[in-house]
Design an enzyme around this catalytic site. Structure first.
Site, PDB file in Angstrom:
ATOM      1  N   TYR A 147       0.846  -1.199   0.000  1.00  0.00           N
ATOM      2  CA  TYR A 147       0.000   0.000   0.000  1.00  0.00           C
ATOM      3  C   TYR A 147       0.878   1.244   0.000  1.00  0.00           C
ATOM      4  CZ  TYR A 147      -5.032  -0.420   0.190  1.00  0.00           C
ATOM      5  OH  TYR A 147      -6.341  -0.559  -0.158  1.00  0.00           O
TER       6      TYR A 147
ATOM      7  N   GLU B 115      -0.485   4.879  -0.427  1.00  0.00           N
ATOM      8  CA  GLU B 115      -1.260   6.120  -0.629  1.00  0.00           C
ATOM      9  C   GLU B 115      -0.363   7.340  -0.464  1.00  0.00           C
ATOM     10  OE1 GLU B 115      -4.846   6.173   1.680  1.00  0.00           O
ATOM     11  OE2 GLU B 115      -5.553   4.333   0.746  1.00  0.00           O
TER      12      GLU B 115
ATOM     13  N   ASP C 259      -7.223  13.440 -24.909  1.00  0.00           N
ATOM     14  CA  ASP C 259      -7.286  12.030 -24.503  1.00  0.00           C
ATOM     15  C   ASP C 259      -6.595  11.240 -25.612  1.00  0.00           C
ATOM     16  OD1 ASP C 259      -7.944   9.380 -24.109  1.00  0.00           O
ATOM     17  OD2 ASP C 259      -9.976   9.804 -23.409  1.00  0.00           O
TER      18      ASP C 259
ATOM     19  N   THR D 140      -4.443   5.934 -21.484  1.00  0.00           N
ATOM     20  CA  THR D 140      -4.235   4.608 -20.919  1.00  0.00           C
ATOM     21  C   THR D 140      -2.837   4.176 -21.343  1.00  0.00           C
ATOM     22  OG1 THR D 140      -5.301   3.674 -22.865  1.00  0.00           O
ATOM     23  CG2 THR D 140      -6.648   3.883 -20.892  1.00  0.00           C
TER      24      THR D 140
ATOM     25  N   LYS E  58      -2.810   0.382 -24.839  1.00  0.00           N
ATOM     26  CA  LYS E  58      -3.264   0.247 -26.231  1.00  0.00           C
ATOM     27  C   LYS E  58      -2.028   0.266 -27.134  1.00  0.00           C
ATOM     28  CE  LYS E  58      -7.887   2.033 -25.227  1.00  0.00           C
ATOM     29  NZ  LYS E  58      -7.948   2.738 -23.956  1.00  0.00           N
TER      30      LYS E  58
ATOM     31  N   ARG F 231      -2.456  -2.699 -18.059  1.00  0.00           N
ATOM     32  CA  ARG F 231      -3.721  -1.979 -17.916  1.00  0.00           C
ATOM     33  C   ARG F 231      -3.532  -0.897 -16.867  1.00  0.00           C
ATOM     34  NH1 ARG F 231      -7.803  -4.757 -20.926  1.00  0.00           N
ATOM     35  NH2 ARG F 231      -9.074  -3.034 -20.208  1.00  0.00           N
TER      36      ARG F 231
HETATM   37  N1  DSN Z   1     -12.743   0.629 -24.172  1.00  0.00           N
HETATM   38  C1  DSN Z   1     -11.763   1.442 -24.866  1.00  0.00           C
HETATM   39  C2  DSN Z   1     -11.756   1.171 -26.326  1.00  0.00           C
HETATM   40  O1  DSN Z   1     -11.970   0.029 -26.684  1.00  0.00           O
HETATM   41  O2  DSN Z   1     -11.521   2.064 -27.124  1.00  0.00           O
HETATM   42  C3  DSN Z   1     -11.949   2.864 -24.570  1.00  0.00           C
HETATM   43  O3  DSN Z   1     -12.193   3.041 -23.222  1.00  0.00           O
END
Ligand code: DSN
Length: 423
Positions: A56, A58, A202, A228, A231, A237
């Protein structure tokens, strides 16, 4: 089998171990074309599965609410420094659990409940958290939505300017989940300045392309950037919020204690590893290949008479409108999945069908490029997709099964990080 091996999982919980092994095989045998997915490296997998999950933490480095941060502090600092270096930003927060919490942190840092916020409409390629009605962001803020142009399929920048000047949003989002074209960050920034709004980019889908120099960067244009890490960036993740130094404090306060508790330290370490990987010269080659593959696949689909939103792609993503093919996105996606071609059904701009069975398919090339497929394979992929879409309209399962076999045969020669064929 899964690589690294999971012997303790097999001993302790054979049921879960069996499904983990089956998932590894499934990922090995499938042509994975979901635009938001990828394959992480074994090093990222190891960091994500490490004992850091036990801790942990924080707070932030040097200011934690728990003792024992001798190693977590330098790990998180390294992840931050690597993010700053890779993207050329003044500040990075690597603690958001995933994309939606990262975007909520942006709201918390810059807006008060009820404030107007502007974003690309979800069915036009935006994201739920950019103010869509079913999301907390659409309920707790006042959403203003821009769209794409019906004639070009591209974001309508005239409408963005008109709406921004009329509605005076406090924050404008650019970016989304189904945008096949380059995002014009300088023009968004100009409009945000005119309207007195904060510009939030974003970049979840295109972060890896930006890191690899295959898409322009929002740095120097956007006040705050969310992404994120799993991708095109090919990490675990997780997510990050990056900003200018001016907004650093507000961003950090929004993530913790504003929204989250303890950061997921195993994820932080895996993000640090992924950022190191993305800074190697080979990653720029990868990012360029992702785009080249998407362009080759788009060209092959156009040759076969498919309608693509905006007529093609500049990035990793293709949005297909199946209306002229006489089949909905959902039955097509399901048949393609049975044929070993994994993608998702998706709304297309001005869709006349319902979101749960829309007219489109969304395709991305990040994962197949990690497997080593190149432009030379894309006509074959388009041909398989076409055969299966046609077969689905005629309930022709034998074609679907034949293609699944051909896909498996092709992929058997392309290694997958996280899988070994050796017993
Ligand atoms: N779920 C993601 C996507 O597939 O683009 C976006 O949050």
């Amino acid at each position: 089998m899964h690589e690294p091996a999971v012997p303790h999982l097999h001993d302790q919980d054979p049921e879960i171990a069996g499904m983990v092994e089956d998932e590894a095989r499934r990922q090995f045998e499938k042509l994975r074309l979901i635009a938001s997915e990828n394959y992480v490296s074994p090093a990222v997998l190891e960091a994500a599965g490490s004992v850091l999950t036990n801790k942990y933490s924080e707070g932030y480095a040097g200011k934690r609410y728990y003792e024992g941060q001798q190693l977590v502090d330098p790990i998180e600092t390294l992840a931050i420094d690597r993010a700053k270096e890779l993207f050329g930003v003044e500040h990075a927060n690597v603690q958001p659990y995933s994309g939606s919490p990262a975007n909520l942190a942006v709201y918390m840092a810059f807006l008060e409940p009820g404030d107007p916020v502007m974003g690309l409409s979800l069915p036009m390629g935006g994201h739920l958290t950019h103010g869509w009605s079913v999301s907390a962001t659409g309920k707790w803020f006042r959403p203003v939505r821009y769209e794409v142009r019906a004639d070009t399929g591209r974001v309508d920048m005239d409408q963005v300017r008109d709406l921004a000047l009329k509605e005076r949003p406090k924050l404008i989002w650019c970016g989304g989940t189904a945008i096949p074209r380059t995002i014009d960050f300088p023009v968004f920034a100009e409009i945000a300045r005119e309207a007195g709004a904060v510009l939030a980019a974003d970049i979840a889908h295109i972060a890896g392309l930006i890191a690899g120099g295959a898409h322009p960067s929002p740095v120097g244009h956007a006040d705050v950037i969310s992404t994120t890490t799993h991708k095109t960036l090919r990490g675990p993740r997780g997510a990050m919020v990056m900003s200018t130094a001016e907004h650093a404090k507000a961003v950090d306060k929004a993530v913790f204690p504003g929204l989250q508790g303890g950061p997921h330290n195993h994820t932080t370490a895996a993000i640090a590893v992924a950022l190191k990987e993305a800074s190697q010269p080979g990653f720029a080659t990868y990012a360029r290949q992702v785009v080249a593959n998407a362009k080759a696949l788009a060209a092959a689909l156009l040759d076969r008479g498919y309608d693509l939103i905006s007529g093609g792609t500049d990035n990793h993503l293709i949005l297909i409108d199946l209306t002229s093919k006489g089949i909905g996105g959902k039955p097509a996606a399901q048949a393609l999945d049975r044929a070993g071609i994994e993608l998702n059904y998706n709304a297309v701009p001005f869709d006349t069908r319902k979101p749960f069975d829309p007219s489109g398919l969304r395709v991305g090339t990040a994962a197949v490029t990690t497997r080593g497929l190149g432009e030379e394979h894309m006509p074959r992929v388009a041909a398989w997709m076409d055969e299966v879409v046609q077969a689905a309209s005629k309930q022709d399962e034998s074609t679907v099964e034949r293609v699944a076999g051909q896909v498996r045969e092709l992929l058997a020669d392309y290694p997958m990080p996280g899988w070994t064929s050796a017993p």
